[in-house]
Design a protein around this motif. Structure first.
Motif, mmCIF file in Angstrom:
data_model
loop_
_atom_site.group_PDB
_atom_site.id
_atom_site.type_symbol
_atom_site.label_atom_id
_atom_site.label_comp_id
_atom_site.label_asym_id
_atom_site.label_seq_id
_atom_site.Cartn_x
_atom_site.Cartn_y
_atom_site.Cartn_z
ATOM 1 N N HIS A 96 32.872 72.542 -18.206
ATOM 2 C CA HIS A 96 33.008 71.893 -19.680
ATOM 3 C C HIS A 96 32.019 70.706 -19.662
ATOM 4 O O HIS A 96 32.359 69.511 -19.866
ATOM 5 C CB HIS A 96 34.199 71.648 -20.021
ATOM 6 C CG HIS A 96 34.520 71.411 -21.297
ATOM 7 N ND1 HIS A 96 33.523 71.617 -22.145
ATOM 8 C CD2 HIS A 96 35.757 71.316 -21.880
ATOM 9 C CE1 HIS A 96 33.924 71.367 -23.378
ATOM 10 N NE2 HIS A 96 35.404 71.265 -23.214
ATOM 11 N N GLY A 97 30.609 71.160 -19.386
ATOM 12 C CA GLY A 97 29.693 69.873 -19.338
ATOM 13 C C GLY A 97 28.416 70.420 -19.034
ATOM 14 O O GLY A 97 27.947 71.397 -18.372
ATOM 15 N N SER A 98 27.105 69.481 -19.378
ATOM 16 C CA SER A 98 25.776 69.830 -19.000
ATOM 17 C C SER A 98 26.024 69.526 -17.437
ATOM 18 O O SER A 98 26.627 68.964 -16.802
ATOM 19 C CB SER A 98 25.019 68.743 -19.841
ATOM 20 O OG SER A 98 25.325 67.585 -19.658
ATOM 21 N N LEU A 99 24.549 69.982 -16.999
ATOM 22 C CA LEU A 99 24.371 69.912 -15.655
ATOM 23 C C LEU A 99 24.579 68.198 -15.295
ATOM 24 O O LEU A 99 25.016 67.770 -14.256
ATOM 25 C CB LEU A 99 22.889 70.266 -15.297
ATOM 26 C CG LEU A 99 22.598 70.114 -13.752
ATOM 27 C CD1 LEU A 99 23.637 70.987 -13.016
ATOM 28 C CD2 LEU A 99 21.373 70.614 -13.467
ATOM 29 N N ASP A 100 23.973 67.298 -16.063
ATOM 30 C CA ASP A 100 24.101 65.988 -16.117
ATOM 31 C C ASP A 100 25.301 65.373 -15.947
ATOM 32 O O ASP A 100 25.740 64.705 -15.151
ATOM 33 C CB ASP A 100 23.370 65.524 -17.268
ATOM 34 C CG ASP A 100 22.985 63.910 -17.328
ATOM 35 O OD1 ASP A 100 22.726 63.332 -16.271
ATOM 36 O OD2 ASP A 100 23.343 63.122 -18.350
ATOM 37 N N GLN A 101 26.353 65.937 -16.732
ATOM 38 C CA GLN A 101 27.636 65.450 -16.838
ATOM 39 C C GLN A 101 28.446 65.955 -15.501
ATOM 40 O O GLN A 101 29.075 65.092 -14.836
ATOM 41 C CB GLN A 101 28.518 66.148 -17.884
ATOM 42 C CG GLN A 101 28.140 65.511 -19.244
ATOM 43 C CD GLN A 101 28.557 66.057 -20.577
ATOM 44 O OE1 GLN A 101 28.160 67.240 -20.794
ATOM 45 N NE2 GLN A 101 29.444 65.226 -21.118
ATOM 46 N N ARG A 102 28.113 67.263 -15.338
ATOM 47 C CA ARG A 102 28.960 67.773 -13.946
ATOM 48 C C ARG A 102 28.135 67.070 -12.778
ATOM 49 O O ARG A 102 28.812 67.021 -11.677
ATOM 50 C CB ARG A 102 28.469 69.278 -14.048
ATOM 51 C CG ARG A 102 29.475 69.829 -15.141
ATOM 52 C CD ARG A 102 29.389 71.569 -15.067
ATOM 53 N NE ARG A 102 27.808 72.181 -15.477
ATOM 54 C CZ ARG A 102 27.352 72.652 -14.603
ATOM 55 N NH1 ARG A 102 27.751 73.037 -13.329
ATOM 56 N NH2 ARG A 102 26.169 73.120 -14.903
ATOM 57 N N SER A 103 27.010 66.575 -12.808
ATOM 58 C CA SER A 103 26.732 66.086 -11.671
ATOM 59 C C SER A 103 27.127 64.544 -11.431
ATOM 60 O O SER A 103 27.366 64.241 -10.396
ATOM 61 C CB SER A 103 25.023 65.465 -11.908
ATOM 62 O OG SER A 103 24.324 66.756 -11.957
ATOM 63 N N ALA A 104 27.638 63.992 -12.577
ATOM 64 C CA ALA A 104 28.495 62.658 -12.498
ATOM 65 C C ALA A 104 29.803 63.150 -11.753
ATOM 66 O O ALA A 104 30.298 62.184 -11.061
ATOM 67 C CB ALA A 104 28.550 62.118 -13.836
ATOM 68 N N TRP A 105 30.104 64.164 -12.188
ATOM 69 C CA TRP A 105 31.573 64.460 -11.388
ATOM 70 C C TRP A 105 31.292 64.582 -9.768
ATOM 71 O O TRP A 105 32.103 64.423 -9.012
ATOM 72 C CB TRP A 105 32.131 65.882 -11.836
ATOM 73 C CG TRP A 105 33.538 66.034 -12.116
ATOM 74 C CD1 TRP A 105 33.985 66.217 -13.356
ATOM 75 C CD2 TRP A 105 34.542 65.657 -11.228
ATOM 76 N NE1 TRP A 105 35.442 66.027 -13.402
ATOM 77 C CE2 TRP A 105 35.750 65.532 -11.972
ATOM 78 C CE3 TRP A 105 34.715 65.397 -9.873
ATOM 79 C CZ2 TRP A 105 37.092 65.587 -11.401
ATOM 80 C CZ3 TRP A 105 35.794 65.251 -9.349
ATOM 81 C CH2 TRP A 105 37.171 65.133 -10.162
ATOM 82 N N ALA B 273 32.872 62.709 -6.671
ATOM 83 C CA ALA B 273 33.670 63.581 -5.620
ATOM 84 C C ALA B 273 32.855 63.000 -4.217
ATOM 85 O O ALA B 273 33.810 62.824 -3.366
ATOM 86 C CB ALA B 273 33.259 65.035 -5.608
ATOM 87 N N SER B 274 31.655 62.576 -4.452
ATOM 88 C CA SER B 274 31.206 62.229 -3.073
ATOM 89 C C SER B 274 31.779 60.578 -2.678
ATOM 90 O O SER B 274 31.671 60.525 -1.295
ATOM 91 C CB SER B 274 29.508 62.086 -3.084
ATOM 92 O OG SER B 274 28.998 61.026 -3.994
ATOM 93 N N GLU B 275 31.897 59.845 -3.628
ATOM 94 C CA GLU B 275 32.561 58.593 -3.367
ATOM 95 C C GLU B 275 34.161 58.861 -2.535
ATOM 96 O O GLU B 275 34.652 58.173 -1.838
ATOM 97 C CB GLU B 275 33.056 58.025 -4.665
ATOM 98 C CG GLU B 275 31.869 57.161 -5.379
ATOM 99 C CD GLU B 275 32.058 56.703 -6.823
ATOM 100 O OE1 GLU B 275 31.114 56.614 -7.470
ATOM 101 O OE2 GLU B 275 33.257 56.415 -7.025
ATOM 102 N N GLU B 276 34.558 60.028 -2.819
ATOM 103 C CA GLU B 276 35.850 60.471 -2.157
ATOM 104 C C GLU B 276 35.992 61.170 -1.259
ATOM 105 O O GLU B 276 36.625 61.897 -0.633
ATOM 106 C CB GLU B 276 36.781 61.149 -3.371
ATOM 107 C CG GLU B 276 37.013 60.378 -4.526
ATOM 108 C CD GLU B 276 37.955 58.994 -4.145
ATOM 109 O OE1 GLU B 276 38.978 59.007 -3.162
ATOM 110 O OE2 GLU B 276 37.458 58.137 -4.452
ATOM 111 N N GLY B 277 34.509 61.583 -0.600
ATOM 112 C CA GLY B 277 34.351 62.158 0.844
ATOM 113 C C GLY B 277 33.838 63.653 0.634
ATOM 114 O O GLY B 277 33.814 64.245 1.504
#
Ligand SMILES: [Zn+2]
Length: 427
Positions: free
Chosen positions: A392-401, A405-409
């Motif tokens: 449910h988002g553009s590649l840009d938005q999903r990249s922010a996800w 996730a990377s902040e959480e390991g």
């Protein structure tokens, strides 16, 4: 287990994700991409003239044929970008959802085979897949996180949600979310609409104080407000605020009428006795002609928060009814502009017409129904999924996800997956 991106992985809307275990597939959501056809709150009749191939080509509906062996269509909630494609994809497999979303789905697709599942029930899709729903808050009643229990691990589908503990329409079932986390989550498929917003999405109760403040400050002219017809908690809040002013509420628009009727049937809405709802152009015209003198005795709630050309609000400003705006009337937008070029342009035209007539404008009396970054982090903490698939988002938005996730390991392409419409990953 295979996860297939069918729709909603390029831009917001026309949501569909496939989850397959062996020869059994569940299609999650079956949505329209609304902005492509300028129909946020209108009927789907205009779209019905186009062929299915055209609708897929125009990015309006998901290309459901990409999924084989669909045993069930599981719907997360009743917004049209999650349920509105049913009459076009015409699935043969059962459509499974919570009771309110089922009623909306049934209205859209009368021939469907619908199963209404309550929060304490489950639905057996096949020998290998079972479905449960977890109550969560959003901007339409009866929104759920979908929990797919499979013999290859469990999947949680969180599309859409927010955490609003002040909601008057039901509480998020944190206990059940935590239990799902304890039992183990193989994959979390999660919306990305507002992931780029830092912090937490404010609760709906913020709108209540904004509304009271605005309505208390206006003591002359007609007040007109507009919001999402499906946002029942908001409509209730508007009605409660209007009741305190002593004005008579007139609710105008076909989609308003439909949603209000359904919500009242489910006891999600308690309209004040003085409120009147009008759906057809003739009835709306008649209701508006009542407002000649004593404008300050009335309050109108109308469709048109995105300045859609067919909405009541736009037809009011275009003099299509026996009604004229007057200096010192007020317009309250209980919605933000959905940032696609067509909406921005329509809204700007509408506002300049209103301003030229001396109408006072109150913008953005609104909070979002979607989780922000820290809400998503909280969901991650509770579920601790092995894999994350932002949807449910553009590649840009999903990249922010992926960044969260990377902040959480988590690691991109190892346990965070950015897939595009038509692609699958095997977990
Ligand atoms: Zn939604």
């Amino acid at each position: 287990m295979k996860v297939t991106a069918v729709g909603g992985y390029r831009a917001i809307g026309r949501n569909m994700t496939g989850v397959s275990v062996g020869n059994d597939t569940v299609a999650l959501d079956n949505g329209l991409r609304l902005d492509m056809l300028q129909m946020y709150d209108s009927d789907v009749t205009d779209v019905k003239r186009l062929s299915r191939e055209d609708l897929i080509r125009l990015d309006v509906i998901p290309e459901m044929d990409r999924l084989k062996d669909v045993r069930a269509n599981v719907i997360s909630h009743g917004h049209l970008d999650h349920v509105g494609a049913l009459p076009f994809t015409r699935p043969k497999a059962p459509v499974v959802s919570t009771p309110y979303a089922i009623e909306i789905g049934r209205r859209e697709y009368r021939e469907g085979d619908f199963y209404s599942v309550d929060y304490d029930q489950h639905y057996g899709v096949s020998r290998r897949i079972d479905v449960e729903f977890i109550r969560v808050t959003h901007s339409i009643p009866d929104t759920a996180l979908v929990l797919l229990k499979t013999d290859e691990g469990n999947v949680v589908y969180a599309c859409d949600y927010k955490f609003d503990d002040s909601s008057t329409l039901g509480k998020t079932d944190y206990q059940k979310i935590r239990k799902a986390g304890k039992d183990g989550v193989r994959a979390l498929i999660v919306e990305s609409t507002r992931i780029k917003e830092a912090g937490k999405t404010p609760p709906e109760s913020v709108v209540k104080s904004m509304l009271d403040d605005i309505l208390n400050s206006i003591d002359d002219g007609l007040i007109i407000a507009t919001t999402f017809a499906s946002h029942i908690e908001r409509i209730q809040m508007i009605m409660d605020a209007v009741e305190k002013t002593g004005r008579k509420p007139l609710i105008l628009g076909h989609s308003m009428m439909n949603h209000i009727e359904l919500a009242e049937r489910f006891n999600y809405l308690d309209m004040p006795p003085s409120a009147r709802v009008y759906g057809t152009p003739k009835a709306i015209n008649h209701a508006l002609s009542e407002i000649r003198k004593n404008r300050e005795d009335y309050f109108i709630l109308a469709t048109g928060h995105q300045a859609e050309p067919e909405s009541v609000l736009v037809r009011m400003i275009e003099n299509k009814f026996r009604f004229r705006f007057e200096k010192r009337d007020s317009l309250v937008f209980c919605a933000s502009t959905i940032p696609v070029p067509l909406n921005i342009a329509n809204r700007s035209v509408l506002e300049s017409k209103l301003q030229s007539k001396g109408v006072r404008i109150f913008r953005d009396v609104h909070v979002s129904g979607h989780a922000s970054k820290e809400d998503h982090r909280r969901l991650l903490d509770m579920l601790k999924p092995e894999h994350i698939v932002p949807c449910h988002g553009s590649l840009d938005q999903r990249s922010a996800w992926a960044a969260l996730a990377s902040e959480e390991g988590y690691e991109l392409n190892k346990n965070v997956h950015l897939i595009n419409n038509g692609q699958s990953i095997t977990l």
